[in-house]
Scaffold this active site. Structure first.
Site, PDB file in Angstrom:
ATOM      1  N   CYS A   1       0.841  -1.200   0.000  1.00  0.00           N
ATOM      2  CA  CYS A   1       0.000   0.000   0.000  1.00  0.00           C
ATOM      3  C   CYS A   1       0.874   1.247   0.000  1.00  0.00           C
ATOM      4  CB  CYS A   1      -0.897   0.000   1.225  1.00  0.00           C
ATOM      5  SG  CYS A   1      -1.813  -1.538   1.450  1.00  0.00           S
TER       6      CYS A   1
ATOM      7  N   ARG B   1       1.531   1.427  -5.984  1.00  0.00           N
ATOM      8  CA  ARG B   1       1.655   0.514  -4.850  1.00  0.00           C
ATOM      9  C   ARG B   1       0.365  -0.256  -4.570  1.00  0.00           C
ATOM     10  NH1 ARG B   1       5.757   0.988  -1.065  1.00  0.00           N
ATOM     11  NH2 ARG B   1       7.396   2.449  -1.633  1.00  0.00           N
TER      12      ARG B   1
ATOM     13  N   TRP C   1      -3.475  -2.092  -1.502  1.00  0.00           N
ATOM     14  CA  TRP C   1      -3.399  -3.402  -2.140  1.00  0.00           C
ATOM     15  C   TRP C   1      -3.830  -4.395  -1.077  1.00  0.00           C
ATOM     16  CZ3 TRP C   1      -0.753  -8.077  -1.499  1.00  0.00           C
ATOM     17  CH2 TRP C   1      -0.804  -8.950  -2.590  1.00  0.00           C
TER      18      TRP C   1
ATOM     19  N   ASN D   1       0.858   0.256   5.871  1.00  0.00           N
ATOM     20  CA  ASN D   1       1.368  -0.571   4.785  1.00  0.00           C
ATOM     21  C   ASN D   1       2.081  -1.763   5.405  1.00  0.00           C
ATOM     22  OD1 ASN D   1       2.504  -1.606   2.378  1.00  0.00           O
ATOM     23  ND2 ASN D   1       4.329  -0.349   2.633  1.00  0.00           N
ATOM     24  N   GLY D   2       1.702  -2.972   5.006  1.00  0.00           N
ATOM     25  CA  GLY D   2       2.355  -4.156   5.540  1.00  0.00           C
ATOM     26  C   GLY D   2       1.357  -5.145   6.112  1.00  0.00           C
TER      27      GLY D   2
ATOM     28  N   GLU E   1       9.703 -14.548 -19.425  1.00  0.00           N
ATOM     29  CA  GLU E   1       9.226 -13.172 -19.276  1.00  0.00           C
ATOM     30  C   GLU E   1       8.032 -12.898 -20.187  1.00  0.00           C
ATOM     31  OE1 GLU E   1       8.935  -8.984 -18.499  1.00  0.00           O
ATOM     32  OE2 GLU E   1       9.446 -10.791 -17.369  1.00  0.00           O
TER      33      GLU E   1
ATOM     34  N   LYS F   1       4.325 -11.719 -18.923  1.00  0.00           N
ATOM     35  CA  LYS F   1       3.648 -10.512 -19.403  1.00  0.00           C
ATOM     36  C   LYS F   1       2.229 -10.821 -19.872  1.00  0.00           C
ATOM     37  CE  LYS F   1       6.428  -7.379 -18.523  1.00  0.00           C
ATOM     38  NZ  LYS F   1       6.650  -8.187 -17.327  1.00  0.00           N
TER      39      LYS F   1
ATOM     40  N   GLU G   1       0.062 -11.430 -16.855  1.00  0.00           N
ATOM     41  CA  GLU G   1      -0.179 -10.259 -16.024  1.00  0.00           C
ATOM     42  C   GLU G   1      -1.294  -9.372 -16.563  1.00  0.00           C
ATOM     43  OE1 GLU G   1       3.916  -8.877 -13.864  1.00  0.00           O
ATOM     44  OE2 GLU G   1       3.843  -8.653 -16.041  1.00  0.00           O
TER      45      GLU G   1
ATOM     46  N   HIS H   1       9.708 -33.595 -22.568  1.00  0.00           N
ATOM     47  CA  HIS H   1       9.762 -34.218 -21.249  1.00  0.00           C
ATOM     48  C   HIS H   1       8.491 -33.957 -20.444  1.00  0.00           C
ATOM     49  CE1 HIS H   1      13.875 -35.473 -21.834  1.00  0.00           C
ATOM     50  NE2 HIS H   1      14.212 -34.248 -22.180  1.00  0.00           N
TER      51      HIS H   1
ATOM     52  N   LYS I   1       2.729  -2.461  -8.200  1.00  0.00           N
ATOM     53  CA  LYS I   1       4.050  -2.263  -8.778  1.00  0.00           C
ATOM     54  C   LYS I   1       5.165  -2.609  -7.805  1.00  0.00           C
ATOM     55  CE  LYS I   1       6.572  -0.712 -12.228  1.00  0.00           C
ATOM     56  NZ  LYS I   1       6.548  -1.444 -13.499  1.00  0.00           N
TER      57      LYS I   1
END
Length: 611
Positions: free
Chosen positions: A2, A27, A74, A98-99, A482, A486, A489, A505, A606
């Protein structure tokens, strides 16, 4: 994750708090809220969803007051609704946090037995009720806050205001960042200096365990053993300029298109443009040259940057290298060699998993080198050595330019280490140095494929896909990972990246004619023929191939690829930097075609400042 901000001002603070929250929205954006002191009484305005919703409510229900706190959330505990939005308040105090409070359940049970009535599902609410309990017992605000902080367990940053206390704000940092800003007759508190940049350039960063008692004339900082301490006040290098999208529809697209410039800036800080010689500080090269092993640690996209770097450090510099996901690293208690160097990569420089891994490595006697984009971050301040990527502020949650500047910086570092260790010939030095100098121009040329990639992304086979696979080998295997991240996300298509040779495999069982498969395979890659063989195996099972290669590779495999993107031939050393761009564009255009929120995808933030 947050964002929090507090202001003791000389005029109504609600508009300034709102602007600060907009700068902190990276955040989290599940909900947002503001609390002010109006004639000594706590007044609140909160809204579910993004800050624009709070902005609308404040337009209709403006808050007055010269002191206030704000929060963008968040969600960790409780649904992302208005009820759970911060600030949480009683008639006596209000809090933003925050936390995570790890012992909140025990504290809540204790407070409920004292007849406290909880209105939310959050862990944060225990803070304001505990403070209120001590205030009700007759303790003054400073003592009530101190006793509350002593009871909290976990990683958190907390800011409190108190009814009737127009010139007092109290904060605490334990594991997650909190900065103090000094003004002229005004004082500020926030999660980071970026939020404070439009308000002041004089910043002080709290350290773990610090508490701060802030008035309009200054800040009194106490350590966790209640001893008054001084923390350095510095002039921040952060810009107060607001970042806009300009001509672009989304920040992510703008940031993709900024890559030629920011990669050039990053290279310009390390590469002599006349000679191509890479200038890394001697202290860093001496540590790398002497190191028996490197340990690279990061999270998410930055972890994939480390995976690319492992190939460079081992193949080119010939330094044994280990990479680890930060969230797992410290818990497996890895033995670390004397004289080892640990490299930590983070866009924000505040990623808690990475920071805790750094602290473990430091406890094991490692030399700490951080590679960060944000200036003045906690990770930078706790490192022995630092290299900055020069991506500038990245607003889109899905990392693009931060990633390519990270791998650009790591490429320079590995190349310089190889030269210092005399592991490459003069001819190789010239060849790789010349290739690095041309990266910005080559990225700009790749952006010329944007329209073609947009057309591919709109194909119903891709937009309608439930699953996708990405394949690569060598130093392009991390780019496959990556690319899959993306697309997950921002388009919410389930995607996985694999080393192409691993398909047979197990993963090949997933292939059918509804599964698009992105194959990253330049023709001058030593493993091109093996890639081609894996591609043919995939096609034989019905896989729909999107081939990202060079012109020669696309021509050789034209009979197998449903879609193709043909780049120019490039030096294999720099291929990961360049091949990252088309997979970014693909993810972006698929997300746009599906109508998802590109810049602020669901459930993400982020900067991840909780474990």
């Amino acid at each position: 994750m947050c964002g929090i901000i507090g202001i003791l001002g000389e005029k109504d603070v609600a508009p300034l708090l709102l602007e600060g929250l907009k700068r902190l929205e990276y955040r989290g954006y599940d909900s947002a809220g503001i609390a002010t002191l109006d004639n000594g009484h706590i007044e609140r305005c909160r809204a579910e969803g993004k800050i624009v919703n709070l902005d609308r409510k404040l337009h209709d229900q403006p808050l007055k007051g010269l002191a206030g706190i704000g929060h963008t959330r968040w969600a960790t505990h409780g649904l992302p609704n208005e009820s759970n939005a911060h600030p949480h308040a009683t008639a006596k105090a209000a809090v933003v946090h925050n936390g995570i409070i790890e012992n909140y359940a025990a504290l809540k049970e204790e407070l409920e037995a004292l007849q406290c009535r909880f209105e939310t599902d959050t862990d944060t609410e225990v803070i304001v009720h505990l403070v209120t309990h001590y205030l009700t017992q007759g303790l003054p605000p400073r003592e009530a806050a101190a006793k509350t902080f002593e009871r909290l367990e976990g990683a958190f940053a907390v800011v409190l205001i108190f009814a009737g206390e127009q010139d007092l704000m109290i904060g605490c940092r334990q594991g997650t960042p909190l900065a103090i800003g000094y003004g002229d007759g005004e004082m500020f508190m926030a999660s980071d200096s970026y939020a404070l940049a439009p308000l002041t350039r004089k910043i002080c960063f709290l350290e773990d365990g610090d508490r701060v008692e802030m008035t309009r004339t200054g800040a009194r900082i106490l350590s966790n053993d209640n001893v008054e301490v001084e923390r350095p006040v510095r002039v921040t290098a952060q810009s107060g300029a607001t970042q806009g999208k300009g001509q672009y529809d989304h920040f992510m697209l703008k940031e993709i298109y900024e890559q030629p410039a920011v990669i050039a800036d990053t290279l310009g800080s390390y590469v002599n443009p006349a000679t191509g010689r890479i200038n890394i500080p001697d202290t860093i090269l001496e540590a790398l040259t002497a190191a028996p092993r490197l340990t690279l640690v990061a999270c998410g996209t930055a972890y994939y940057a480390c995976m690319v770097a492992k190939y460079w450090f081992e193949q080119v510099a010939r330094i044994p290298c280990e990479i680890d996901v930060a969230s797992e690293f410290r818990y497996r208690e890895a033995p670390m060699p004397a004289g080892g160097v640990s490299i930590f990569v983070s866009q924000s420089g505040e990623t808690l998993d990475t920071l805790e891994a750094l602290r473990y490595a430091k406890s094991q006697g490692q030399t700490i080198l951080s590679i960060v984009n944000a200036i003045e971050s906690t990770i930078e301040r706790e490192s022995d050595l630092v290299l900055h990527t020069l991506a500038g502020p990245e607003i889109g949650v899905a990392s693009t330019k931060a990633f390519t500047t990270q791998i650009t910086t790591l490429a320079c570092l590995a190349f310089a280490a190889a030269r210092a260790r005399k592991e490459i010939t003069r001819e190789q030095m010239s060849q790789i140095g010349e290739a690095l100098r041309h990266v910005p121009k080559l990225v700009a040329e790749i952006l010329g494929h944007d329209s073609a990639i947009r057309m591919i992304a709109r194909d119903s086979v891709i937009t309608g896909a439930r699953d996708m696979l990405y394949l690569g080998r060598g130093n392009l295997y991390p780019i496959a990972l990556e690319g899959a991240l993306k697309i997950k996300e921002i388009s919410y298509i389930h995607a996985e990246g694999y080393a192409a040779g691993e398909m047979k495999h197990g993963p090949i069982a997933l292939i059918d004619d509804k599964v698009p498969v992105v194959v990253i395979a330049p023709s001058n890659d030593p493993l091109f023929e093996k890639n081609a063989s894996n591609l043919r195996e995939t096609v034989a099972r019905g896989g729909q191939i999107l081939l990202i290669s060079d012109t020669e590779g696309c021509e050789k495999l034209k009979d197998y690829a449903r879609w193709s993107v043909a780049l120019d031939a490039i030096e294999p050393f720099i291929a990961p930097i360049l091949y990252a761009v088309p997979v970014q564009l693909l993810a972006y255009h698929v997300a746009v075609a599906k109508g998802t929120d590109v810049d602020q995808p669901r459930n993400l933030a982020k900067s991840v400042t909780v474990e």
